[in-house]
Design an enzyme around this catalytic site. Structure first.
Site, short mmCIF file in Angstrom:
data_model
loop_
_atom_site.label_atom_id
_atom_site.label_comp_id
_atom_site.label_asym_id
_atom_site.label_seq_id
_atom_site.Cartn_x
_atom_site.Cartn_y
_atom_site.Cartn_z
N CYS A 32 0.83 -1.20 0.00
CA CYS A 32 0.00 0.00 0.00
C CYS A 32 0.87 1.25 0.00
O CYS A 32 2.06 1.21 0.27
CB CYS A 32 -0.90 0.05 1.24
SG CYS A 32 -1.95 -1.39 1.49
N ASP A 451 25.20 34.96 -9.11
CA ASP A 451 24.11 35.32 -10.02
C ASP A 451 23.57 36.71 -9.66
O ASP A 451 23.31 37.01 -8.48
CB ASP A 451 23.00 34.28 -9.91
CG ASP A 451 21.87 34.54 -10.88
OD1 ASP A 451 22.00 34.14 -12.05
OD2 ASP A 451 20.87 35.15 -10.48
#
Length: 498
Positions: A32, A451
């Site tokens: 399950c 950046d």
């Protein structure tokens, strides 16, 4: 997670762990998902498996009540850079169906026997069993979401024959294909959705809550006209559409998000038209990577919120996603063109370059071209690209290397290998490698400190959060291994301020 942590998760029926492990119960012979509504089994009857394929190999069958195959994938395949994680990324991309186990082993640098031994030890199943489980998951998705003929479902999922398809569905689900199709609610196409042609397959895309739809905005501002289209409809539904070249043919797909739909299983949908049905599993895998649908946003947000610099953004934007890539070679070209210039300037340059691409007869307004191949860029890029000559030559050099096969990289690499392949290229530096790692590999722990947008995002953080985080490291190592998501929050802060 140890045994008891997992047992507490299934006792709480916590859906956050669906797809991250599977619960097999010896007394019933089934496995399950962690959130299965059935009564919690006794601990002595429980065995946990990393993959559904391992549960299959151990003789268990899928639960008919919770349908464990209908869950998001495990985020571990992006976090793990070991052989098992790299192998799973390639298996999900259909490498075994195209090249066999020998091809997969060659890509990873091992013999087929060594690879089988490694995966059996790490994941509880060999590469063929893992590929078989992946095909079963795709087949289940098609059975419950479409009206395709069973033969078409079989070949689209990657089976070699209808008999093999029938046998696998019976072994995995203990049901016939007809019964499996009848067991789930059918997907109802949205009325009035002009972005979905009538002959298009429409599938639900499961994911873990929360989901930040801002990823559509990220893709929209970078969309190349003629190849991509994105926007927001008057009803608030977002969509992203594009053309794409797959291993066996071309495709056009649209991913749409309806914030008003009930439940995460129906909010995000994929509508696709593929030239060859065998490409459908590859497309599903790449779309899931593009939208980061296998991530565990609760775990990520908990880690990021522990940093006072990020806590306000995490609280305002839960469930942020890390955009992936549907074509590694295309992403490298985009990264090389986009470095050191604005997003708008990069989009203009890519629009010029797109003229080298092959026309595509999609029948969709605004989507009439494929992104150019490496060979097309190497042949025609100099006439189409504008800007510094050094940058143009760098792009042409990389395209030529990809076209002649001397540069070969993709989802099966790890970060050190990717760096060794890309850094020798002219015009490629640490930023490019980091960006490609984030988007191609889904690497979760990359921080692009140099950046410009990251630096701008740091500047616009609330003064209180900056002061509280003044004693913390500038590279956000405190939130490792989720620094790529920290970058996404900083990019979002910079874009929002602008």
């Amino acid at each position: 997670m140890d045994f008891w942590q997992r047992y507490r998760a299934i006792d709480a029926r916590d859906p956050r762990f669906d797809g991250q492990f599977f619960t097999a119960v010896r007394s019933t012979g089934i496995y399950c998902r962690p959130s299965c509504p059935a009564r919690t089994p006794k601990a002595e009857n429980v065995t946990f498996y990393e993959t559904s394929a391992a549960a299959h190999e151990a003789g268990y069958r899928a639960c008919k009540r919770c349908l464990p195959e209908a869950v998001p994938g495990t985020p571990a395949w992006n976090i793990r850079s070991d052989v098992a994680g790299r192998a799973m990324r390639l298996i999900n991309d259909g490498v075994i169906s195209r090249e066999g186990v020998d091809g997969l082993a060659h890509r990873l640098g091992y013999s087929a026997r060594q690879l089988n031994r490694i995966l059996s030890h790490e994941l509880g199943a060999g590469p063929l069993s893992l590929a078989r489980a992946s095909r079963a998951q795709t087949a289940r998705t098609l059975l419950v979401s479409t009206d395709m003929l069973f033969a078409d479902v079989a070949f689209a999922a990657g089976f070699n024959s209808v008999r093999q398809f029938n046998d696998t569905i019976g072994e995995v689900f203990a049901m016939t294909p007809t019964a499996l199709r009848a067991s789930a609610p059918r997907l109802v196409p949205r009325h009035g959705d002009e972005t979905v042609p009538p002959a298009t397959l429409t599938l639900n895309l499961p994911y873990r809550e929360p989901f930040d739809p801002g990823i559509f905005d990220f893709l929209a501002v970078r969309a190349v006209p003629g190849i991509e289209a994105a926007g927001v409809g008057p009803d608030g539904r977002r969509h992203y559409a594009r053309t794409l070249r797959l291993p066996r043919g071309e495709t056009t797909f649209t991913v749409s998000y309806d914030p008003e739909a009930a439940g995460s299983r129906s909010r995000l949908q994929l509508a696709a038209t593929v030239a060859d049905l065998h490409d459908l599993p590859v497309l599903l895998s790449r779309v899931r990577r593009l939208f980061d649908l296998d991530a565990d946003p609760v775990a990520i947000d908990e880690a990021l919120a522990g940093d006072p610099r990020l806590e306000p953004g995490v609280r305002a934007v839960p469930g942020i996603r890390l955009p992936g890539a549907v074509d590694p070679q295309e992403l490298l070209i985009r990264a090389m063109i986009g470095q050191q210039i604005t997003v708008a300037a990069a989009r203009t340059a890519l629009t010029q370059l797109s003229a080298a691409g092959t026309p595509a007869d999609t029948g969709r307004p605004g989507l009439d071209r494929l992104f150019p191949t490496a060979a097309e860029i190497a042949e025609n890029g100099r006439e189409l690209l504008r800007g510094p000559q050094r940058r143009i030559e760098s792009v042409i050099s990389a395209a030529s290397a990809m076209a002649d096969g001397s540069l070969d990289f993709g989802y099966g690499d790890d970060e050190p290998v990717l760096a060794r392949k890309l850094l020798p290229l002219p015009g490629v530096g640490p930023w490019t490698v980091g960006y490609v790692s984030m988007r191609v590999l889904g690497a979760p722990d990359v921080f692009l400190g140099n950046d410009a947008a990251v630096r701008n995002g740091l500047k616009v953080l609330p003064p209180g959060s900056r002061a509280a985080g003044s004693e913390l490291s500038p590279d956000f190592r405190e939130v490792s291994p989720w620094r790529s998501y920290a970058v996404m929050h900083l990019w979002r802060a910079a874009a929002t301020k602008r």
